[in-house]
Design a protein around this motif. Structure first.
Motif, PDB file in Angstrom:
ATOM      1  N   PRO A 105       7.923 -16.189   2.050  1.00 62.08           N
ATOM      2  CA  PRO A 105       7.186 -14.964   2.372  1.00 62.08           C
ATOM      3  C   PRO A 105       7.805 -14.179   3.534  1.00 62.08           C
ATOM      4  O   PRO A 105       7.636 -12.963   3.622  1.00 62.08           O
ATOM      5  CB  PRO A 105       5.785 -15.455   2.724  1.00 62.08           C
ATOM      6  CG  PRO A 105       5.911 -16.904   2.968  1.00 62.08           C
ATOM      7  CD  PRO A 105       7.125 -17.383   2.258  1.00 62.08           C
ATOM      8  N   GLU A 106       8.559 -14.861   4.378  1.00 59.92           N
ATOM      9  CA  GLU A 106       9.229 -14.154   5.472  1.00 59.92           C
ATOM     10  C   GLU A 106      10.249 -13.164   4.937  1.00 59.92           C
ATOM     11  O   GLU A 106      10.483 -12.109   5.519  1.00 59.92           O
ATOM     12  CB  GLU A 106       9.928 -15.148   6.409  1.00 59.92           C
ATOM     13  CG  GLU A 106       8.990 -16.030   7.194  1.00 59.92           C
ATOM     14  CD  GLU A 106       8.573 -17.270   6.412  1.00 59.92           C
ATOM     15  OE1 GLU A 106       9.085 -17.485   5.303  1.00 59.92           O
ATOM     16  OE2 GLU A 106       7.716 -18.012   6.914  1.00 59.92           O
ATOM     17  N   MET A 107      10.851 -13.507   3.793  1.00 59.17           N
ATOM     18  CA  MET A 107      11.829 -12.605   3.174  1.00 59.17           C
ATOM     19  C   MET A 107      11.151 -11.317   2.710  1.00 59.17           C
ATOM     20  O   MET A 107      11.726 -10.237   2.819  1.00 59.17           O
ATOM     21  CB  MET A 107      12.500 -13.309   1.999  1.00 59.17           C
ATOM     22  CG  MET A 107      13.656 -12.554   1.464  1.00 59.17           C
ATOM     23  SD  MET A 107      14.996 -12.647   2.634  1.00 59.17           S
ATOM     24  CE  MET A 107      16.260 -13.233   1.583  1.00 59.17           C
ATOM     25  N   VAL A 108       9.917 -11.429   2.235  1.00 55.71           N
ATOM     26  CA  VAL A 108       9.161 -10.251   1.816  1.00 55.71           C
ATOM     27  C   VAL A 108       8.862  -9.369   3.029  1.00 55.71           C
ATOM     28  O   VAL A 108       9.010  -8.141   2.974  1.00 55.71           O
ATOM     29  CB  VAL A 108       7.851 -10.663   1.107  1.00 55.71           C
ATOM     30  CG1 VAL A 108       7.010  -9.453   0.775  1.00 55.71           C
ATOM     31  CG2 VAL A 108       8.159 -11.467  -0.131  1.00 55.71           C
ATOM     32  N   ILE A 109       8.503  -9.985   4.129  1.00 52.64           N
ATOM     33  CA  ILE A 109       8.205  -9.233   5.350  1.00 52.64           C
ATOM     34  C   ILE A 109       9.457  -8.515   5.839  1.00 52.64           C
ATOM     35  O   ILE A 109       9.412  -7.336   6.213  1.00 52.64           O
ATOM     36  CB  ILE A 109       7.636 -10.171   6.433  1.00 52.64           C
ATOM     37  CG1 ILE A 109       6.262 -10.695   6.005  1.00 52.64           C
ATOM     38  CG2 ILE A 109       7.546  -9.461   7.774  1.00 52.64           C
ATOM     39  CD1 ILE A 109       5.717 -11.793   6.880  1.00 52.64           C
ATOM     40  N   LEU A 110      10.585  -9.215   5.826  1.00 60.37           N
ATOM     41  CA  LEU A 110      11.847  -8.593   6.250  1.00 60.37           C
ATOM     42  C   LEU A 110      12.234  -7.440   5.329  1.00 60.37           C
ATOM     43  O   LEU A 110      12.668  -6.378   5.800  1.00 60.37           O
ATOM     44  CB  LEU A 110      12.965  -9.629   6.262  1.00 60.37           C
ATOM     45  CG  LEU A 110      12.982 -10.577   7.441  1.00 60.37           C
ATOM     46  CD1 LEU A 110      14.051 -11.647   7.246  1.00 60.37           C
ATOM     47  CD2 LEU A 110      13.241  -9.817   8.710  1.00 60.37           C
ATOM     48  N   THR A 111      12.068  -7.607   4.039  1.00 57.23           N
ATOM     49  CA  THR A 111      12.416  -6.554   3.087  1.00 57.23           C
ATOM     50  C   THR A 111      11.538  -5.331   3.285  1.00 57.23           C
ATOM     51  O   THR A 111      12.032  -4.195   3.281  1.00 57.23           O
ATOM     52  CB  THR A 111      12.274  -7.086   1.646  1.00 57.23           C
ATOM     53  OG1 THR A 111      13.056  -8.271   1.508  1.00 57.23           O
ATOM     54  CG2 THR A 111      12.738  -6.059   0.647  1.00 57.23           C
ATOM     55  N   LYS A 112      10.259  -5.542   3.479  1.00 58.09           N
ATOM     56  CA  LYS A 112       9.353  -4.413   3.720  1.00 58.09           C
ATOM     57  C   LYS A 112       9.684  -3.718   5.036  1.00 58.09           C
ATOM     58  O   LYS A 112       9.634  -2.496   5.132  1.00 58.09           O
ATOM     59  CB  LYS A 112       7.902  -4.887   3.721  1.00 58.09           C
ATOM     60  CG  LYS A 112       7.380  -5.231   2.352  1.00 58.09           C
ATOM     61  CD  LYS A 112       5.927  -5.674   2.427  1.00 58.09           C
ATOM     62  CE  LYS A 112       5.410  -6.059   1.064  1.00 58.09           C
ATOM     63  NZ  LYS A 112       4.020  -6.527   1.109  1.00 58.09           N
ATOM     64  N   GLY A 113      10.032  -4.490   6.061  1.00 56.31           N
ATOM     65  CA  GLY A 113      10.400  -3.908   7.346  1.00 56.31           C
ATOM     66  C   GLY A 113      11.659  -3.064   7.259  1.00 56.31           C
ATOM     67  O   GLY A 113      11.740  -1.984   7.850  1.00 56.31           O
ATOM     68  N   ILE A 114      12.638  -3.549   6.516  1.00 55.37           N
ATOM     69  CA  ILE A 114      13.870  -2.785   6.336  1.00 55.37           C
ATOM     70  C   ILE A 114      13.587  -1.498   5.578  1.00 55.37           C
ATOM     71  O   ILE A 114      14.109  -0.428   5.921  1.00 55.37           O
ATOM     72  CB  ILE A 114      14.929  -3.645   5.610  1.00 55.37           C
ATOM     73  CG1 ILE A 114      15.435  -4.728   6.550  1.00 55.37           C
ATOM     74  CG2 ILE A 114      16.086  -2.792   5.109  1.00 55.37           C
ATOM     75  CD1 ILE A 114      16.326  -5.747   5.891  1.00 55.37           C
ATOM     76  N   ALA A 115      12.742  -1.560   4.561  1.00 53.74           N
ATOM     77  CA  ALA A 115      12.404  -0.360   3.790  1.00 53.74           C
ATOM     78  C   ALA A 115      11.669   0.661   4.659  1.00 53.74           C
ATOM     79  O   ALA A 115      11.917   1.868   4.559  1.00 53.74           O
ATOM     80  CB  ALA A 115      11.561  -0.740   2.580  1.00 53.74           C
ATOM     81  N   GLU A 116      10.769   0.204   5.511  1.00 54.27           N
ATOM     82  CA  GLU A 116      10.053   1.118   6.401  1.00 54.27           C
ATOM     83  C   GLU A 116      10.985   1.707   7.447  1.00 54.27           C
ATOM     84  O   GLU A 116      10.865   2.870   7.829  1.00 54.27           O
ATOM     85  CB  GLU A 116       8.887   0.404   7.089  1.00 54.27           C
ATOM     86  CG  GLU A 116       7.733   0.100   6.177  1.00 54.27           C
ATOM     87  CD  GLU A 116       7.042   1.343   5.662  1.00 54.27           C
ATOM     88  OE1 GLU A 116       6.863   2.297   6.444  1.00 54.27           O
ATOM     89  OE2 GLU A 116       6.715   1.362   4.471  1.00 54.27           O
ATOM     90  N   GLY A 117      11.913   0.908   7.943  1.00 51.83           N
ATOM     91  CA  GLY A 117      12.853   1.390   8.947  1.00 51.83           C
ATOM     92  C   GLY A 117      13.839   2.405   8.406  1.00 51.83           C
ATOM     93  O   GLY A 117      14.311   3.285   9.140  1.00 51.83           O
TER      94      GLY A 117
END
Length: 91
Positions: free
Chosen positions: A26-38
Motif C-alpha cells: 500500500p505504500e507504493m499506492v501512496i507514493l504513486t498518488k503523491g507523485i501524481a499530485e506533485g
C-alpha cells in the motif's frame, strides 16, 4: 491479426500483475498518488516560469535594440529566452 490479440492479452496480464503488486504494497499506492499530485504543481510552476521568461525576453529584445549586446544575445525572442534561461542560471 492473431499476434496483435496475443500482444494485447500479454499487456493486460502485465497490468494485472502491477495492480496485484500495488495491493500487496500500500505504500507504493501512496507514493504513486503523491507523485501524481506533485506533477500538477511542478507543471504549473514550469508554465509560470516559461511565461515570465517570455515576457522578460520580449522586453529585453526591445530594450537592447541598437546596442552592442542586442544582436549577440537578444537577436530574436527565442534567442533572448535561451540567453535569460541559460546565462541567468549558469553565469
Amino acid at each position: 491479426l492473431a499476434s496483435l490479440s496475443i500482444l494485447r492479452l500479454l499487456r493486460l496480464f502485465r497490468l494485472t500483475r502491477i495492480a496485484k503488486l500495488m495491493s500487496y504494497i500500500p505504500e507504493m499506492v501512496i507514493l504513486t498518488k503523491g507523485i501524481a499530485e506533485g506533477m500538477r504543481s511542478v507543471s504549473l510552476t514550469l508554465f509560470l516560469l516559461a511565461m515570465l521568461i517570455y515576457g522578460v525576453a520580449v522586453v529585453m529584445k526591445q530594450m537592447s535594440r541598437g546596442t552592442s549586446v542586442g544582436p549577440e544575445y537578444f537577436a530574436t525572442v527565442p534567442n533572448a529566452m535561451y540567453t535569460l534561461l541559460i546565462h541567468g542560471m549558469v553565469p
